[in-house]
Design an enzyme around this catalytic site. Structure first.
Site, short mmCIF file in Angstrom:
data_model
loop_
_atom_site.label_atom_id
_atom_site.label_comp_id
_atom_site.label_asym_id
_atom_site.label_seq_id
_atom_site.Cartn_x
_atom_site.Cartn_y
_atom_site.Cartn_z
N ASP A 1 -5.89 2.48 -3.69
CA ASP A 1 -7.17 2.39 -2.98
C ASP A 1 -7.44 3.59 -2.08
O ASP A 1 -8.55 3.76 -1.59
CB ASP A 1 -7.30 1.07 -2.20
CG ASP A 1 -6.20 0.85 -1.18
OD1 ASP A 1 -5.31 1.73 -1.07
OD2 ASP A 1 -6.22 -0.19 -0.51
N ARG A 2 -6.41 4.43 -1.86
CA ARG A 2 -6.65 5.61 -1.02
C ARG A 2 -6.86 6.85 -1.88
O ARG A 2 -6.50 6.86 -3.06
CB ARG A 2 -5.45 5.86 -0.12
CG ARG A 2 -5.21 4.75 0.87
CD ARG A 2 -4.12 5.13 1.83
NE ARG A 2 -3.95 4.08 2.83
CZ ARG A 2 -3.43 4.27 4.03
NH1 ARG A 2 -3.01 5.47 4.38
NH2 ARG A 2 -3.31 3.28 4.88
N LYS B 1 -11.61 -0.23 -0.71
CA LYS B 1 -11.70 1.21 -0.86
C LYS B 1 -11.13 1.56 -2.24
O LYS B 1 -10.39 0.76 -2.81
CB LYS B 1 -11.00 1.95 0.26
CG LYS B 1 -9.55 1.58 0.50
CD LYS B 1 -9.09 2.26 1.78
CE LYS B 1 -7.62 2.07 2.04
NZ LYS B 1 -7.31 0.83 2.76
N SER C 1 0.80 -1.21 0.00
CA SER C 1 0.00 0.00 0.00
C SER C 1 0.84 1.28 0.00
O SER C 1 1.65 1.49 -0.88
CB SER C 1 -0.96 -0.03 1.19
OG SER C 1 -1.83 1.05 1.12
N HIS C 2 0.66 2.08 1.05
CA HIS C 2 1.32 3.38 1.12
C HIS C 2 2.75 3.29 1.64
O HIS C 2 3.43 4.30 1.72
CB HIS C 2 0.50 4.30 2.03
CG HIS C 2 0.26 3.68 3.38
ND1 HIS C 2 -0.57 2.60 3.55
CD2 HIS C 2 0.77 3.95 4.59
CE1 HIS C 2 -0.56 2.24 4.82
NE2 HIS C 2 0.23 3.04 5.48
N ASP D 1 -1.15 1.42 -4.01
CA ASP D 1 -1.97 0.43 -4.71
C ASP D 1 -3.31 0.98 -5.18
O ASP D 1 -4.20 0.21 -5.58
CB ASP D 1 -2.17 -0.81 -3.84
CG ASP D 1 -2.85 -0.51 -2.53
OD1 ASP D 1 -2.73 0.63 -2.04
OD2 ASP D 1 -3.52 -1.40 -1.98
N ASP E 1 -2.67 6.35 -3.57
CA ASP E 1 -1.49 5.78 -2.90
C ASP E 1 -0.86 4.66 -3.73
O ASP E 1 -1.18 4.48 -4.89
CB ASP E 1 -1.90 5.24 -1.52
CG ASP E 1 -2.79 4.02 -1.63
OD1 ASP E 1 -3.54 3.92 -2.63
OD2 ASP E 1 -2.73 3.14 -0.75
C1 G16 Z 1 -5.03 -0.40 5.54
C2 G16 Z 1 -6.42 -0.85 5.84
C3 G16 Z 1 -7.26 0.31 6.30
C4 G16 Z 1 -6.60 1.00 7.47
C5 G16 Z 1 -5.18 1.39 7.11
C6 G16 Z 1 -4.41 1.92 8.29
O1 G16 Z 1 -5.05 0.46 4.45
O2 G16 Z 1 -7.04 -1.44 4.72
O3 G16 Z 1 -8.51 -0.18 6.65
O4 G16 Z 1 -7.32 2.11 7.86
O5 G16 Z 1 -4.48 0.28 6.64
O6 G16 Z 1 -4.31 0.90 9.22
P1 G16 Z 1 -3.40 1.05 10.50
O7 G16 Z 1 -3.93 2.26 11.23
O8 G16 Z 1 -3.59 -0.24 11.24
O9 G16 Z 1 -1.98 1.29 10.04
P2 G16 Z 1 -3.99 0.28 3.27
O10 G16 Z 1 -4.32 1.37 2.31
O11 G16 Z 1 -2.65 0.41 3.93
O12 G16 Z 1 -4.24 -1.10 2.75
#
Ligand code: G16
Length: 543
Positions: free
Chosen positions: A281-282, A376, A113-114, A279, A277
């Site tokens: 999704d954000r 998302k 992801s990010h 991937d 981001d």
């Molecule tokens: C993931 C989850 C999200 C979550 C985010 C942050 O997003 O899919 O639901 O809000 O991580 O999570 P944490 O606060 O536990 O770091 P992504 O975009 O990283 O897949």
């Protein structure tokens, strides 16, 4: 070609976190590490004869090598077919879309992801189920248990396939189809939003800037925003996915998307700015010299949803993660529809969406989405905003300010303390939990505590329970402080402190956010003893 059985021993710590298994690239590059996890996923799925798997990732370093390995293992496990994104590329929302459209058994998303990429960065793998969404905890836990017991995996010795060329090929008895990464997703977006109205808006001189952050959404944004909606070439910046995201952190927030923030702060700024981001999704939404918090974005989209063709029939409900601000709850109340509060993690929305209880979902962590898929969706949020701007003729700032005037403003900020010593972070949370029982009624300067607890969630669809999902201190006037440890980091612990203050009076709707939240920030630091436990006087990142 032949299929080989390889002996292996288990690796500790292959338990998926908030969103799949995320580790340093060097961890994933160890012999058998990826294979053990993938075999554990396949073993958990059981017999896959006749089934289709979707496979793709965000293009980060190690993506292609991992795709080739997983294809060889899927062939050995007996899948009938794998749909793989061209170049190994599929955004997370695109994987969800392709799984649903093609009736696949599930999909594997390769992404952290990010989190930063490159040889010294992070890598990740996540399994999505047949509804297109992240596997629920019952499945990820079964996968983890399997990783602890694994002794062998099966893999074909077939040569690498050409991922660049769309078309069909075979590995062992398995069909492999390299698909256009964008086509299915773009087709779905056209059904949800009024592309003609957006085209007209842009043709009329409306200017936008989308920052692909050298991550996966660049090709999607180019094809849709520039190709289909007529935004001038160059409207999408940092559009080419790079294995290391150009050395940046592909996290769309005001700190990491500094280039876009500067563009949107200029006197001749475009009318609309957005970023996605790693991937895809954000999303982060910006107006000219104006940024929209993710929580407000969810609330505004919900309040105007019926302006978009895909949501004309209205919303069934709105779901948000617990730390997300309560702005959307006020919209749900006005619309007379249910509001759901879930733990952090998109996987918790899946049952609500499948059961038709919620239509829109959102999280403070720059995530927004709907029942069109089960992830998302960054570009979806951008198109939704463009649809609203086209339909109302208003600016981003006007839409948000009018929203505050109608519903009140939920000032909101998240303070992150990254790379904290894990033991100290756990101790901080433990000491907070001890205080909870005696907090109700306490006078904390401007605030009196209404209640304090450790958030626990019972899924209204299947009754599953998730405990210890964040310590919250809720004041009598609805203001809140929430503390939790991130489940997505790969180095030490990240303490997240979420701050929210509700302000009904429009006269006080335009204060600087950190100023508006200052009394709560002081309380949070004192109550949790943040400086004492972490040795940090200030957060690493404030969004
Ligand atoms: C993931 C989850 C999200 C979550 C985010 C942050 O997003 O899919 O639901 O809000 O991580 O999570 P944490 O606060 O536990 O770091 P992504 O975009 O990283 O897949």
């Amino acid at each position: 070609m032949s299929i080989n059985t390889v002996s292996t021993t288990s690796f500790p710590g292959q338990r998926p976190g908030t969103s799949g298994l995320r580790k340093k690239v060097s961890v994933f590059q160890q012999a058998h590490y990826l294979e053990n996890f993938v075999q554990s996923v396949f073993d958990t799925l059981g017999d896959c004869a006749g089934k289709t798997l979707v496979l793709g990732g965000d293009g980060r370093f190690h993506n292609r090598a991992a795709v080739q390995t997983i294809l060889r293992m899927a062939a050995a496990h007996g899948f009938a077919k794998v749909l793989v994104g061209q170049g190994g590329i599929l955004s997370t929302p695109a994987v969800s879309c392709v799984i649903r459209k093609h009736g696949a058994l599930g999909g594997i998303v390769l992404s952290a992801s990010h989190n930063p990429g490159g040889p010294d960065g992070d890598f990740g793998i996540k399994y999505n189920i047949a509804n297109g969404g992240p596997a629920p905890e019952s499945v990820t836990e079964a996968i983890y248990q399997r990783t602890e017991a694994i002794t062998q995996y099966r893999i074909s010795d077939a040569a690498d396939i050409d991922l660049q060329k769309a078309g069909a090929t075979r590995i062992e008895a398995m069909d492999v189809e390299v698909i256009d990464s964008v086509a299915d997703y773009a087709e779905l977006m056209q059904k949800l939003f009024d592309f003609d109205a957006i085209r007209k808006l842009i043709a009329g001189g409306f200017r936008l800037c989308f920052d692909g952050m050298h991550a996966v959404s660049g090709p999607y944004a180019k094809a849709i925003l520039e190709g289909q909606l007529g935004a001038p070439a160059g409207s999408v910046i940092n559009a080419v996915p790079l294995e290391d995201f150009g050395g940046h952190h592909p996290d769309p927030n005001p700190v990491n998307a500094a280039q876009l923030i500067a563009i949107m702060a200029a006197d001749d700024a475009p009318d609309f700015g957005a970023a996605s981001d790693g991937d895809g999704d954000r999303n982060m939404i910006l107006g000219r010299k104006f940024d929209v918090t993710p929580s407000d974005s969810l609330a505004v989209l919900a309040a105007h949803a019926t302006l978009a063709p895909g949501y004309r029939a209205g919303l069934k409900g709105i779901a948000r993660s617990m730390p997300t601000s309560q702005a959307a709850d006020r919209v749900a109340q006005a619309l007379g529809i249910p509001a759901f509060e879930t733990p952090t993690g998109w996987k918790f929305f899946g049952n609500l969406l499948d059961a038709g209880k919620a239509t829109l979902c959102g999280e403070e962590s720059y995530g927004t989405g709907s029942d069109h898929i089960r992830e998302k969706d960054g570009l979806w949020a951008v198109l939704f905003w463009l649809n609203l701007l086209a339909a109302t003729g208003k600016s981003v700032e006007a839409l948000v300010s009018e929203h505050w005037a109608r519903f009140g403003r939920n000032y909101y900020s998240r303070h992150d303390y990254e790379g904290v010593d894990t033991h100290a972070a756990n101790e901080l949370m433990a000491s907070l939990r001890i205080k909870l029982a005696t907090m109700a009624g306490q006078d904390l300067g401007h605030y009196v505590v209404d209640f304090a607890d450790d958030f626990s969630y019972t899924d209204p669809v299947d009754g599953s329970v998730a405990q210890q999902q964040g310590v919250r201190i809720v004041m009598t006037n609805g203001s809140r402080i929430v503390f939790r440890l991130s489940g997505t980091g790969t180095e030490g612990a990240t303490l997240r402190v979420y701050l929210e203050r509700y302000e009904a009076d429009p006269e006080f709707h335009h204060l600087p956010t950190q100023q508006a939240l200052y009394p709560l920030i002081l309380i949070a630091e004192q109550v949790a003893g943040i400086a004492d436990w972490t040795g940090r006087a200030h957060p690493t990142v404030t969004t």
